[in-house]
Design a protein around this motif. Structure first.
Motif, PDB file in Angstrom:
ATOM      1  N   ARG A  22       0.812  -1.214   0.000  1.00  0.00           N
ATOM      2  CA  ARG A  22       0.000   0.000   0.000  1.00  0.00           C
ATOM      3  C   ARG A  22       0.849   1.268   0.000  1.00  0.00           C
ATOM      4  O   ARG A  22       0.583   2.176  -0.795  1.00  0.00           O
ATOM      5  CB  ARG A  22      -0.947  -0.022   1.195  1.00  0.00           C
ATOM      6  CG  ARG A  22      -2.151   0.778   0.938  1.00  0.00           C
ATOM      7  CD  ARG A  22      -3.305   0.560   1.840  1.00  0.00           C
ATOM      8  NE  ARG A  22      -3.070   0.011   3.149  1.00  0.00           N
ATOM      9  CZ  ARG A  22      -3.970  -0.018   4.095  1.00  0.00           C
ATOM     10  NH1 ARG A  22      -5.156   0.469   3.874  1.00  0.00           N
ATOM     11  NH2 ARG A  22      -3.711  -0.544   5.256  1.00  0.00           N
ATOM     12  N   PRO A  23       1.893   1.379   0.836  1.00  0.00           N
ATOM     13  CA  PRO A  23       2.716   2.598   0.757  1.00  0.00           C
ATOM     14  C   PRO A  23       3.438   2.752  -0.585  1.00  0.00           C
ATOM     15  O   PRO A  23       3.543   3.866  -1.110  1.00  0.00           O
ATOM     16  CB  PRO A  23       3.733   2.435   1.893  1.00  0.00           C
ATOM     17  CG  PRO A  23       3.164   1.438   2.808  1.00  0.00           C
ATOM     18  CD  PRO A  23       2.280   0.564   1.997  1.00  0.00           C
ATOM     19  N   LEU A  24       3.917   1.647  -1.144  1.00  0.00           N
ATOM     20  CA  LEU A  24       4.586   1.736  -2.447  1.00  0.00           C
ATOM     21  C   LEU A  24       3.608   2.126  -3.545  1.00  0.00           C
ATOM     22  O   LEU A  24       3.945   2.918  -4.433  1.00  0.00           O
ATOM     23  CB  LEU A  24       5.252   0.407  -2.796  1.00  0.00           C
ATOM     24  CG  LEU A  24       6.580   0.130  -2.133  1.00  0.00           C
ATOM     25  CD1 LEU A  24       7.045  -1.280  -2.466  1.00  0.00           C
ATOM     26  CD2 LEU A  24       7.614   1.135  -2.576  1.00  0.00           C
ATOM     27  N   ALA A  25       2.406   1.596  -3.505  1.00  0.00           N
ATOM     28  CA  ALA A  25       1.406   1.966  -4.505  1.00  0.00           C
ATOM     29  C   ALA A  25       0.993   3.431  -4.346  1.00  0.00           C
ATOM     30  O   ALA A  25       0.799   4.132  -5.340  1.00  0.00           O
ATOM     31  CB  ALA A  25       0.205   1.052  -4.402  1.00  0.00           C
ATOM     32  N   SER A  26       0.884   3.895  -3.113  1.00  0.00           N
ATOM     33  CA  SER A  26       0.574   5.307  -2.884  1.00  0.00           C
ATOM     34  C   SER A  26       1.696   6.193  -3.411  1.00  0.00           C
ATOM     35  O   SER A  26       1.437   7.226  -4.043  1.00  0.00           O
ATOM     36  CB  SER A  26       0.365   5.579  -1.403  1.00  0.00           C
ATOM     37  OG  SER A  26      -0.722   4.850  -0.925  1.00  0.00           O
ATOM     38  N   LEU A  27       2.922   5.794  -3.161  1.00  0.00           N
ATOM     39  CA  LEU A  27       4.064   6.538  -3.690  1.00  0.00           C
ATOM     40  C   LEU A  27       4.045   6.546  -5.211  1.00  0.00           C
ATOM     41  O   LEU A  27       4.297   7.579  -5.838  1.00  0.00           O
ATOM     42  CB  LEU A  27       5.376   5.932  -3.174  1.00  0.00           C
ATOM     43  CG  LEU A  27       6.662   6.569  -3.675  1.00  0.00           C
ATOM     44  CD1 LEU A  27       6.786   7.999  -3.166  1.00  0.00           C
ATOM     45  CD2 LEU A  27       7.850   5.740  -3.252  1.00  0.00           C
ATOM     46  N   SER A  28       3.703   5.432  -5.819  1.00  0.00           N
ATOM     47  CA  SER A  28       3.627   5.363  -7.277  1.00  0.00           C
ATOM     48  C   SER A  28       2.536   6.280  -7.816  1.00  0.00           C
ATOM     49  O   SER A  28       2.738   6.957  -8.826  1.00  0.00           O
ATOM     50  CB  SER A  28       3.361   3.936  -7.732  1.00  0.00           C
ATOM     51  OG  SER A  28       4.429   3.105  -7.372  1.00  0.00           O
ATOM     52  N   LEU A  29       1.387   6.301  -7.147  1.00  0.00           N
ATOM     53  CA  LEU A  29       0.320   7.203  -7.574  1.00  0.00           C
ATOM     54  C   LEU A  29       0.741   8.661  -7.467  1.00  0.00           C
ATOM     55  O   LEU A  29       0.454   9.469  -8.354  1.00  0.00           O
ATOM     56  CB  LEU A  29      -0.936   6.960  -6.741  1.00  0.00           C
ATOM     57  CG  LEU A  29      -1.732   5.703  -7.036  1.00  0.00           C
ATOM     58  CD1 LEU A  29      -2.830   5.522  -6.008  1.00  0.00           C
ATOM     59  CD2 LEU A  29      -2.296   5.758  -8.427  1.00  0.00           C
ATOM     60  N   ILE A  30       1.445   8.997  -6.395  1.00  0.00           N
ATOM     61  CA  ILE A  30       1.912  10.374  -6.221  1.00  0.00           C
ATOM     62  C   ILE A  30       2.951  10.719  -7.278  1.00  0.00           C
ATOM     63  O   ILE A  30       2.953  11.833  -7.816  1.00  0.00           O
ATOM     64  CB  ILE A  30       2.447  10.571  -4.792  1.00  0.00           C
ATOM     65  CG1 ILE A  30       1.284  10.525  -3.802  1.00  0.00           C
ATOM     66  CG2 ILE A  30       3.209  11.882  -4.658  1.00  0.00           C
ATOM     67  CD1 ILE A  30       1.697  10.475  -2.355  1.00  0.00           C
TER      68      ILE A  30
END
Length: 101
Positions: A22-30
């Motif tokens: 989840r944190p990596l996917a959030s970082l990718s979205l950002i």
């Protein structure tokens, strides 16, 4: 190259329900959103734009499209990080498949 590796790692982590998914996917979205903003703001020359903004109505439409884009991104990020379904997906109990007999 590093950005592509982080995004691929995030996708794999999400599908495997890893702790950092989840944190990596959030970082990718950002990262994706910030690249879109950079590309939009760096296209100051009218020849780089897909549409020309010749009058007030076109400029207002472009402004509304930018607002909708930011709103949809915020909703996507919020749903991915804070929704009940997302939290349930990344818990250990939901990753265990139960067989009822």
């Amino acid at each position: 190259m590093v950005i592509a590796i982080v995004m691929i790692w995030a996708v794999v982590s999400v599908f495997k329900r890893k702790k950092l998914g989840r944190p990596l996917a959030s970082l990718s979205l950002i990262i994706i959103f910030s690249m879109m903003i950079y590309a939009h703001n760096s296209a100051s020359d009218s020849s780089n734009l897909l549409f020309t903004l010749d009058n007030d109505a076109q400029r207002a439409g472009a402004y509304l499209a930018d607002l909708i884009e930011v709103l949809l991104f915020a909703i996507l990020l919020f749903r991915f990080n804070l929704s009940h379904a997302s939290k349930k997906y990344f818990t250990k109990e939901s990753s265990i498949k139960r067989i009822d007999t």
